[in-house]
Design an enzyme around this catalytic site. Structure first.
Site, PDB file in Angstrom:
ATOM      1  N   CYS A   2       1.173   0.039 -13.271  1.00  0.00           N
ATOM      2  CA  CYS A   2       1.139   0.995 -14.612  1.00  0.00           C
ATOM      3  C   CYS A   2      -0.210   2.067 -14.465  1.00  0.00           C
ATOM      4  O   CYS A   2      -1.086   1.739 -13.780  1.00  0.00           O
ATOM      5  CB  CYS A   2       0.546   0.057 -15.559  1.00  0.00           C
ATOM      6  SG  CYS A   2       1.701  -1.097 -15.831  1.00  0.00           S
ATOM      7  N   ARG A  27       1.981   5.569  -7.948  1.00  0.00           N
ATOM      8  CA  ARG A  27       1.572   4.264  -8.235  1.00  0.00           C
ATOM      9  C   ARG A  27       2.815   3.304  -8.247  1.00  0.00           C
ATOM     10  O   ARG A  27       2.622   2.278  -7.963  1.00  0.00           O
ATOM     11  CB  ARG A  27       0.781   4.046  -9.449  1.00  0.00           C
ATOM     12  CG  ARG A  27      -0.510   4.700  -9.430  1.00  0.00           C
ATOM     13  CD  ARG A  27      -1.433   4.801 -10.712  1.00  0.00           C
ATOM     14  NE  ARG A  27      -1.880   3.724 -11.189  1.00  0.00           N
ATOM     15  CZ  ARG A  27      -2.794   3.297 -11.153  1.00  0.00           C
ATOM     16  NH1 ARG A  27      -3.926   3.849 -10.585  1.00  0.00           N
ATOM     17  NH2 ARG A  27      -3.079   2.021 -11.529  1.00  0.00           N
ATOM     18  N   TRP A  74       5.059  -0.445 -14.879  1.00  0.00           N
ATOM     19  CA  TRP A  74       5.710  -1.214 -13.893  1.00  0.00           C
ATOM     20  C   TRP A  74       5.922  -2.635 -14.317  1.00  0.00           C
ATOM     21  O   TRP A  74       4.845  -3.464 -14.514  1.00  0.00           O
ATOM     22  CB  TRP A  74       4.795  -1.244 -12.518  1.00  0.00           C
ATOM     23  CG  TRP A  74       5.329  -1.852 -11.268  1.00  0.00           C
ATOM     24  CD1 TRP A  74       6.312  -1.330 -10.424  1.00  0.00           C
ATOM     25  CD2 TRP A  74       5.086  -3.152 -10.935  1.00  0.00           C
ATOM     26  NE1 TRP A  74       6.428  -2.087  -9.486  1.00  0.00           N
ATOM     27  CE2 TRP A  74       5.926  -3.443  -9.589  1.00  0.00           C
ATOM     28  CE3 TRP A  74       4.297  -4.301 -11.412  1.00  0.00           C
ATOM     29  CZ2 TRP A  74       5.945  -4.539  -8.885  1.00  0.00           C
ATOM     30  CZ3 TRP A  74       4.426  -5.511 -10.675  1.00  0.00           C
ATOM     31  CH2 TRP A  74       5.203  -5.564  -9.396  1.00  0.00           C
ATOM     32  N   ASN A  98      -2.981  -1.897 -18.959  1.00  0.00           N
ATOM     33  CA  ASN A  98      -2.491  -2.189 -17.572  1.00  0.00           C
ATOM     34  C   ASN A  98      -3.183  -3.598 -17.425  1.00  0.00           C
ATOM     35  O   ASN A  98      -4.053  -4.103 -17.900  1.00  0.00           O
ATOM     36  CB  ASN A  98      -3.252  -1.583 -16.420  1.00  0.00           C
ATOM     37  CG  ASN A  98      -2.615   0.057 -16.420  1.00  0.00           C
ATOM     38  OD1 ASN A  98      -1.825   0.268 -16.976  1.00  0.00           O
ATOM     39  ND2 ASN A  98      -2.999   0.584 -15.539  1.00  0.00           N
ATOM     40  N   GLY A  99      -2.428  -4.596 -16.689  1.00  0.00           N
ATOM     41  CA  GLY A  99      -2.939  -5.978 -16.639  1.00  0.00           C
ATOM     42  C   GLY A  99      -1.920  -6.926 -17.032  1.00  0.00           C
ATOM     43  O   GLY A  99      -0.759  -6.569 -17.514  1.00  0.00           O
ATOM     44  N   GLU A 482       3.509  -5.327  10.830  1.00  0.00           N
ATOM     45  CA  GLU A 482       3.390  -4.197  10.075  1.00  0.00           C
ATOM     46  C   GLU A 482       5.060  -3.452  10.062  1.00  0.00           C
ATOM     47  O   GLU A 482       5.276  -2.822   9.170  1.00  0.00           O
ATOM     48  CB  GLU A 482       2.142  -3.412  10.421  1.00  0.00           C
ATOM     49  CG  GLU A 482       2.029  -2.013  10.023  1.00  0.00           C
ATOM     50  CD  GLU A 482       2.056  -1.998   8.288  1.00  0.00           C
ATOM     51  OE1 GLU A 482       1.896  -2.860   7.765  1.00  0.00           O
ATOM     52  OE2 GLU A 482       2.113  -0.803   7.859  1.00  0.00           O
ATOM     53  N   LYS A 486       6.902  -1.939   7.085  1.00  0.00           N
ATOM     54  CA  LYS A 486       7.306  -0.560   6.885  1.00  0.00           C
ATOM     55  C   LYS A 486       8.973  -0.591   6.593  1.00  0.00           C
ATOM     56  O   LYS A 486       9.178   0.232   5.762  1.00  0.00           O
ATOM     57  CB  LYS A 486       6.869   0.340   8.069  1.00  0.00           C
ATOM     58  CG  LYS A 486       5.463   0.630   8.124  1.00  0.00           C
ATOM     59  CD  LYS A 486       4.806   1.615   7.106  1.00  0.00           C
ATOM     60  CE  LYS A 486       4.299   0.696   5.699  1.00  0.00           C
ATOM     61  NZ  LYS A 486       3.082   0.281   5.745  1.00  0.00           N
ATOM     62  N   GLU A 489      10.267  -2.009   3.454  1.00  0.00           N
ATOM     63  CA  GLU A 489       9.634  -1.342   2.310  1.00  0.00           C
ATOM     64  C   GLU A 489      10.394  -0.098   1.733  1.00  0.00           C
ATOM     65  O   GLU A 489      10.903   0.074   0.814  1.00  0.00           O
ATOM     66  CB  GLU A 489       8.242  -0.934   2.262  1.00  0.00           C
ATOM     67  CG  GLU A 489       7.143  -1.917   2.059  1.00  0.00           C
ATOM     68  CD  GLU A 489       5.880  -1.299   2.110  1.00  0.00           C
ATOM     69  OE1 GLU A 489       5.407  -0.875   3.113  1.00  0.00           O
ATOM     70  OE2 GLU A 489       5.086  -1.285   1.239  1.00  0.00           O
ATOM     71  N   HIS A 505      11.094 -20.423  18.924  1.00  0.00           N
ATOM     72  CA  HIS A 505      10.984 -21.576  18.092  1.00  0.00           C
ATOM     73  C   HIS A 505      11.686 -21.666  16.538  1.00  0.00           C
ATOM     74  O   HIS A 505      11.502 -21.876  15.605  1.00  0.00           O
ATOM     75  CB  HIS A 505       9.531 -21.876  17.851  1.00  0.00           C
ATOM     76  CG  HIS A 505       8.669 -22.122  18.926  1.00  0.00           C
ATOM     77  ND1 HIS A 505       8.684 -23.365  19.576  1.00  0.00           N
ATOM     78  CD2 HIS A 505       7.785 -21.406  19.652  1.00  0.00           C
ATOM     79  CE1 HIS A 505       7.954 -23.278  20.564  1.00  0.00           C
ATOM     80  NE2 HIS A 505       7.567 -21.930  20.805  1.00  0.00           N
ATOM     81  N   LYS A 604       2.071   1.221  -5.702  1.00  0.00           N
ATOM     82  CA  LYS A 604       1.000   1.737  -4.760  1.00  0.00           C
ATOM     83  C   LYS A 604      -0.232   0.926  -4.764  1.00  0.00           C
ATOM     84  O   LYS A 604      -0.893   0.607  -3.764  1.00  0.00           O
ATOM     85  CB  LYS A 604       0.749   3.141  -4.939  1.00  0.00           C
ATOM     86  CG  LYS A 604      -0.175   3.661  -3.774  1.00  0.00           C
ATOM     87  CD  LYS A 604       0.229   3.793  -2.494  1.00  0.00           C
ATOM     88  CE  LYS A 604      -0.657   4.587  -1.549  1.00  0.00           C
ATOM     89  NZ  LYS A 604      -0.300   3.968  -0.101  1.00  0.00           N
TER      90      LYS A 604
END
Ligand code: M6R
Length: 609
Positions: A2, A27, A74, A98-99, A482, A486, A489, A505, A604
């Site tokens: 948010c 964001r 968000w 926000n929160g 990573e 990427k 996402e 395994h 973000k």
């Protein structure tokens, strides 16, 4: 996550609010809204989806007035919808938040019993009703009412509010979520992000944890948790807040990938001079006894950077390193011990879990030093840590972190080299040699960006697949994690990163001719063993994409696609792997037509836990 903006201007603020919301789009959000106050009347306009929808509604029903608040939401409690979008209103109060208000169920029940009607599923909606009741109970004493409201809240919040009857004041409070104030030629502002204030404010004041107050044209009244007045100076808006454009690139992410050579050059210039590495904002690293243990905590991509650094630090500095995900570390009652350095890593410096780890660590072992590796020098994480190594990556707008990740790796390499020299594990000559290796990466990355034909060929192998597996060893195992992150996402393909030696395994069961397997195989890290793993997946028909610095080796020629990287050393090799991993994900996402810069469901800056 948010975004909050509040504005009190010399003239109508609708455009200022919208502009600020636009600058916070990066964001991540799924609905937006604004509310202004004009001649004692609220004008509220909200819309699910992107800001375009809000703009269209505003063309029909404008929001007049010199004071207002806005929000990009968000979703946490309740789906993205008009009702759930902020601002939330009672008759007298409009609030953005926000929160998470953790005790909102109890508050909602109490307020319902007192006649309040709720129209959303959000935790936030209790706030305007609660403040209105507190105002009534305190005969309209708004300072007392605002403080009483805050006293009832559990959880995390950054709040901005406007109140009928107080047309010249923006009310605000911060606990657990970032907030700052801004001052400019045409007004004063409250925002959750300095970027929101670019073009509006020339000076800012950071609201610290637990602080609250009100902001008007004449100045700010700021109070701490105990209600004591706080004096603080305004400071210039950080240069990094001036929002950057796409610079001719089709996406911010692509632009940020291309910025990496310049970022690395900047980092080396800032920290390495004639074989000496110095971190001026973390002087204790140079002056205090070396730590006996290092704990590194972060989330997402930043966590992956820490995992790679563990290989470097343990090999050269020979100090035990513990690396953990912030949301796990903070709840697992870790045994911290003395002489332990906490290193937190974060692009934004506002990630809720990482920040909480820092605070917990400081509470539990106040004598241990804390160091932030962070891209935003004005962030909460940077300000609350004993030392800061700034990443100098510049504003990162694409939700998928690229240049900040590479910058983290670069400063972690320098951090390791500096401490290893202090410990006598590396000589000055060794350090200079490795720094020269990092300098060569600048040109290596430029060459990688100039010719992406290898990556284009590899991209085509993803046309009809449902997932991918990334394999690596040593410092390149976290690079595999990573690479997979990427890809998932931004392309929404399922992807897994695995230690190549661990593949037998379990994940080997996934392998067939439809699964691309990206094998990161530079010569530095147990190449012979990686080649054996490569043969194992090839024997099961996988489509292998090799990231390799010995492309002419016989075993390398057998891969379906090869992405050649320049040869590096133990420190520089992971940096050379960044661009192929990022570019591959980017190109696959573009092939699928996803929203690369603002992928679905992602934020973000994750300012709630
Ligand atoms: O701002 P931070 O580095 O603390 O953020 C941590 C993660 O949220 C972040 O790295 C996330 O995983 C990114 N979307 C990765 O691309």
């Amino acid at each position: 996550m948010c975004g909050i903006i509040g504005a009190l201007g010399t003239h109508a603020v609708q455009d200022a609010l919208l502009g600020a919301l636009q600058r916070m789009e990066y964001r991540g959000y799924d609905s937006a809204g604004i509310c202004t106050l004009d001649v004692d009347r609220f004008h509220q306009v909200k819309a699910p989806g992107k800001l375009k929808a809000l703009r269209e509604k505003l063309r029909e029903h404008g929001a007049p007035g010199r004071i207002g608040i806005g929000h990009t939401r968000w979703a946490t409690h309740g789906e993205p919808s008009v009702d759930n979008a902020h601002p939330h209103l009672s008759e007298q109060v409009a609030i953005v938040h926000n929160g998470i208000i953790e005790n909102h169920h109890r508050l909602r029940k109490q307020l319902r019993e007192r006649g309040c009607i709720f129209t959303s599923q959000t935790d936030t909606e209790v706030l305007p009703h609660l403040l209105q009741h507190k105002l009534a109970e305190r005969d309209g004493n708004i300072l007392a009412a605002w403080r009483a409201m805050l006293g009832e809240l559990e959880g995390a919040y950054a709040i901005a509010a406007i109140v009928r009857g107080w047309p010249e004041a923006l009310w605000f409070a911060r606990k657990g979520s970032p907030l700052l104030l801004g001052r400019g030629p045409e007004g004063v502002y409250v925002a959750s992000d300095a970027l929101a204030l670019a073009g509006l404010a020339d000076s800012v004041m950071y609201v610290e944890e637990g602080e609250w107050g009100c902001l008007g044209a004449a100045g700010v009244e700021l109070y701490d948790l105990n209600g004591h007045a706080v004096q603080r100076d305004w400071e210039p808006l950080p240069m990094t807040a001036h929002s950057a454009g796409k610079g001719g690139f089709s996406h911010y992410m692509l632009k940020e990938i291309h910025e990496q050579p310049a970022v690395l050059r900047r980092i080396l210039r800032a920290y390495a001079h004639d074989g000496t590495i110095r971190f001026d904002k973390a002087r204790f690293l140079h002056e205090q006894p070396l730590p006996e243990r290092i704990v590194m905590v972060a989330c997402g991509t930043s966590y992956h950077a820490a995992l790679t650094a563990r290989y470097w630090i343990e090999r050269y500095l020979q100090v035990p390193v513990e690396v953990d995900i912030a949301s796990e570390y903070r709840y697992r009652n870790p045994v911290i011990g003395a002489n332990t350095l906490l290193v937190t890593l974060s692009q934004s410096g506002e990630t809720a879990d990482t920040l909480e780890v820092l605070r917990m660590f400081k509470r539990q072992t106040p004598d241990n030093p804390t160091l932030a590796l962070c891209n935003v020098a004005s962030s909460s994480l940077a300000r609350e840590s004993d030392g800061l190594i700034e990443l100098f990556a510049g504003p990162e707008i694409g939700v998928a972190s690229t240049k900040a990740y590479m910058a983290q790796l670069a400063v972690l390499a320098l951090f390791t080299l500096m401490l290893s020299k202090r410990a006598g594990a590396l000589s000055g000559e060794d350090v200079s040699r490795h720094v020269r290796g990092l300098e060569r990466v600048v040109h290596g990355m430029e060459a990688q960006l100039a010719d992406t034909a290898d990556i284009d060929r590899a991209t085509r192998l993803f046309a009809d697949v449902h997932g991918a597996l990334y394999l690596g060893r040593g410092p390149c195992f976290p690079m595999a994690l990573e690479g997979a992150l990427k890809l998932k996402e931004i392309s929404y393909l399922h992807a897994e990163g695995y230690a190549a030696g661990e593949m037998k395994h379990g994940p080997i069961a996934l392998i067939d001719s439809t699964l691309p397997v990206i094998v990161i195989a530079p010569h530095e890290y147990q190449l012979d063993k990686v080649v054996s793993n490569l043969h194992e997946v090839q024997a099961r028909g996988a489509r292998v994409i090799l990231i390799v610095d010995t492309p002419d080796a016989d075993w390398a020629r057998e891969a379906e696609a090869r992405i050649t990287i320049p040869q590096g050393d133990y420190f520089s090799t992971p940096l050379l792997v960044c661009i192929p991993l990022q570019m591959l994900a980017y190109k696959v996402a573009c092939m699928f037509g996803t929203d690369v810069d603002q992928p679905r469901n992602l934020a973000k800056s994750v300012t709630v836990e």
